[in-house]
Design an enzyme around this catalytic site. Structure first.
Site, mmCIF file in Angstrom:
data_model
loop_
_atom_site.group_PDB
_atom_site.id
_atom_site.type_symbol
_atom_site.label_atom_id
_atom_site.label_comp_id
_atom_site.label_asym_id
_atom_site.label_seq_id
_atom_site.Cartn_x
_atom_site.Cartn_y
_atom_site.Cartn_z
ATOM 1 N N SER A 14 0.823 -1.215 0.000
ATOM 2 C CA SER A 14 0.000 0.000 0.000
ATOM 3 C C SER A 14 0.863 1.273 0.000
ATOM 4 O O SER A 14 1.854 1.367 0.728
ATOM 5 C CB SER A 14 -0.897 0.012 1.238
ATOM 6 O OG SER A 14 -1.521 1.267 1.348
ATOM 7 N N LYS A 64 -14.154 -3.291 2.006
ATOM 8 C CA LYS A 64 -14.951 -2.052 1.945
ATOM 9 C C LYS A 64 -16.426 -2.270 2.295
ATOM 10 O O LYS A 64 -17.060 -1.393 2.885
ATOM 11 C CB LYS A 64 -14.834 -1.402 0.556
ATOM 12 C CG LYS A 64 -13.439 -0.821 0.293
ATOM 13 C CD LYS A 64 -13.377 -0.094 -1.034
ATOM 14 C CE LYS A 64 -11.959 0.359 -1.330
ATOM 15 N NZ LYS A 64 -11.845 1.120 -2.577
ATOM 16 N N ASN A 85 -14.505 3.438 2.352
ATOM 17 C CA ASN A 85 -13.028 3.365 2.279
ATOM 18 C C ASN A 85 -12.367 4.214 3.364
ATOM 19 O O ASN A 85 -11.151 4.212 3.486
ATOM 20 C CB ASN A 85 -12.515 3.782 0.887
ATOM 21 C CG ASN A 85 -12.459 5.287 0.714
ATOM 22 O OD1 ASN A 85 -13.232 6.018 1.344
ATOM 23 N ND2 ASN A 85 -11.553 5.771 -0.114
ATOM 24 N N ASN A 150 -21.072 -2.613 -19.502
ATOM 25 C CA ASN A 150 -20.422 -3.740 -18.805
ATOM 26 C C ASN A 150 -20.591 -5.025 -19.593
ATOM 27 O O ASN A 150 -21.537 -5.174 -20.357
ATOM 28 C CB ASN A 150 -21.039 -3.907 -17.410
ATOM 29 C CG ASN A 150 -20.167 -4.738 -16.496
ATOM 30 O OD1 ASN A 150 -18.942 -4.565 -16.474
ATOM 31 N ND2 ASN A 150 -20.762 -5.650 -15.743
ATOM 32 N N THR A 152 -21.252 -7.939 -18.313
ATOM 33 C CA THR A 152 -22.510 -8.496 -17.803
ATOM 34 C C THR A 152 -23.508 -7.338 -17.737
ATOM 35 O O THR A 152 -23.486 -6.538 -16.802
ATOM 36 C CB THR A 152 -22.287 -9.104 -16.390
ATOM 37 O OG1 THR A 152 -21.081 -9.869 -16.420
ATOM 38 C CG2 THR A 152 -23.437 -9.982 -15.972
HETATM 39 P P1 ATR Z 1 -14.128 -3.259 -8.538
HETATM 40 O O1 ATR Z 1 -14.544 -3.238 -7.116
HETATM 41 O O2 ATR Z 1 -12.696 -2.873 -8.780
HETATM 42 O O3 ATR Z 1 -15.050 -2.493 -9.425
HETATM 43 P P2 ATR Z 1 -15.362 -5.743 -9.260
HETATM 44 O O4 ATR Z 1 -16.538 -5.380 -8.434
HETATM 45 O O5 ATR Z 1 -14.801 -7.138 -9.160
HETATM 46 O O6 ATR Z 1 -14.133 -4.803 -8.970
HETATM 47 O O7 ATR Z 1 -15.714 -5.410 -10.786
HETATM 48 C C1 ATR Z 1 -14.834 -5.698 -11.827
HETATM 49 C C2 ATR Z 1 -15.406 -5.126 -13.124
HETATM 50 O O8 ATR Z 1 -14.483 -5.368 -14.186
HETATM 51 C C3 ATR Z 1 -16.718 -5.755 -13.544
HETATM 52 O O9 ATR Z 1 -17.494 -4.778 -14.188
HETATM 53 C C4 ATR Z 1 -16.250 -6.825 -14.543
HETATM 54 O O10 ATR Z 1 -17.228 -7.189 -15.495
HETATM 55 P P3 ATR Z 1 -18.372 -8.303 -15.143
HETATM 56 O O11 ATR Z 1 -19.353 -7.592 -14.244
HETATM 57 O O12 ATR Z 1 -18.953 -8.659 -16.443
HETATM 58 O O13 ATR Z 1 -17.633 -9.419 -14.454
HETATM 59 C C5 ATR Z 1 -15.139 -6.078 -15.221
HETATM 60 N N1 ATR Z 1 -14.140 -6.913 -15.906
HETATM 61 C C6 ATR Z 1 -13.206 -7.715 -15.343
HETATM 62 N N2 ATR Z 1 -12.400 -8.262 -16.282
HETATM 63 C C7 ATR Z 1 -12.821 -7.779 -17.477
HETATM 64 C C8 ATR Z 1 -12.388 -7.948 -18.836
HETATM 65 N N3 ATR Z 1 -11.344 -8.740 -19.145
HETATM 66 N N4 ATR Z 1 -13.052 -7.291 -19.809
HETATM 67 C C9 ATR Z 1 -14.094 -6.485 -19.502
HETATM 68 N N5 ATR Z 1 -14.556 -6.282 -18.239
HETATM 69 C C10 ATR Z 1 -13.924 -6.916 -17.247
#
Ligand code: ATR
Length: 273
Positions: A14, A64, A85, A150, A152
């Site tokens: 960190s 968090k 945070n 996104n 998803t």
């Molecule tokens: P954080 O708290 O950093 O936002 P998270 O809640 O795990 O982390 O969310 C990760 C995000 O990155 C999600 O929107 C994920 O998409 P999905 O909801 O479809 O899983 C997205 N993500 C991770 N890897 C990805 C990739 N290779 N391409 C596109 N989106 C990605």
């Protein structure tokens, strides 16, 4: 001496102790700030013991949401973010939970980069905790629109619904988007694996669009490289957001706002080593 920590697991790398030490020196505040590795299954126990003496804490991955549940009171932005945070012990011993991540992002864009978000078309990539934390502060700048895209799509739809009362926010899949926007913010974790979300380059108006990656590294991130290759007017990483969210937490605890510029320069210098 007033004690502060950052909770996380892992937490060894960190940058927060260095940032807050520099803030304290700069503002003449006497405080002690260190890392605290909380066990994955007992954040609450660890935080409760710390706050018998401690004054405040930052909270990072994966705690968090635990900090959100632990807080006795929440700021509006923390409630909307669904995550905390920054924890601050109040005079009566209760814990106030705040979320300074989105404010840090907005400050990096509007103050450090001097880019007004008012009336702009903003595209947010991702629909995880980072996007949820950014939405209220971004919408407070009164942009023309915010699209959450996104992989998803239903996660983006849920966020758009949750924040719909606060401004013009909508959801999308990556491959539905064609028209240029003013700002693209990458809040996916795709950069961790060197990937770029699958969006078309026509979203960038050459010489106009600002691209921002919440991630940072020694080298430009994959998303920042992609943005520069396609003519983005500005392509920034998230190191400034890190410094600004810390400054916002420092302000909450100490009532003094540090100057982030020299601290950001030092962070950039150390990153390059
Ligand atoms: P954080 O708290 O950093 O936002 P998270 O809640 O795990 O982390 O969310 C990760 C995000 O990155 C999600 O929107 C994920 O998409 P999905 O909801 O479809 O899983 C997205 N993500 C991770 N890897 C990805 C990739 N290779 N391409 C596109 N989106 C990605």
């Amino acid at each position: 001496m007033d004690r502060y920590v950052v909770f996380g697991n892992p937490i060894g790398h960190s940058k927060s102790p260095m940032i807050h030490k520099l803030f304290a020196e700069q503002t003449g505040q006497q405080l002690d700030y260190s890392t605290l590795l909380a066990p994955l299954d007992d954040f609450v126990g660890c935080a409760t013991v710390f706050f018998q003496e401690g004054c405040g804490a930052n909270v990072t991955v994966p705690f968090k949401e635990d900090a959100y549940r632990l807080a006795n009171r929440l700021t509006d932005r923390a409630r909307l973010a669904g995550a905390v945070n920054t924890l601050s012990k109040l005079a009566d011993g209760s814990l106030l939970g705040d979320n300074t991540d989105g404010a840090g992002l907005v400050r990096d864009l509007t103050v450090n980069a001097g880019f007004s978000l008012t009336g702009k078309r903003i595209l947010l990539l991702g629909a995880g905790g980072a996007v949820r934390g950014a939405l209220e502060p971004l919408l407070a700048e009164r942009p023309a629109s915010v699209i959450i895209a996104n992989r998803t799509v239903d996660k983006a739809e849920r966020l758009a619904e949750l924040f719909g009362d606060l401004g013009p926010v909508s959801a999308s899949g990556f491959d539905w988007l064609r028209e240029p926007v003013d700002v693209i913010i990458n809040a996916t974790s795709a950069s961790l694996t060197g990937d770029v979300p699958p969006i078309v380059a026509s979203l960038i108006e050459p010489g106009q669009t600002l691209c921002y990656d919440m991630m940072y590294g020694k080298e430009p991130t994959a998303f920042c490289r992609w943005a520069s290759e396609h003519g983005a007017a500005v392509s920034m990483d998230g190191l400034g957001m890190l410094a600004e969210q810390a400054a916002e937490a420092f302000f909450l605890w100490r009532g003094v706002r540090p100057d982030t510029a020299p601290v950001l320069a030092e962070l950039r210098r150390q990153l390059a080593l």
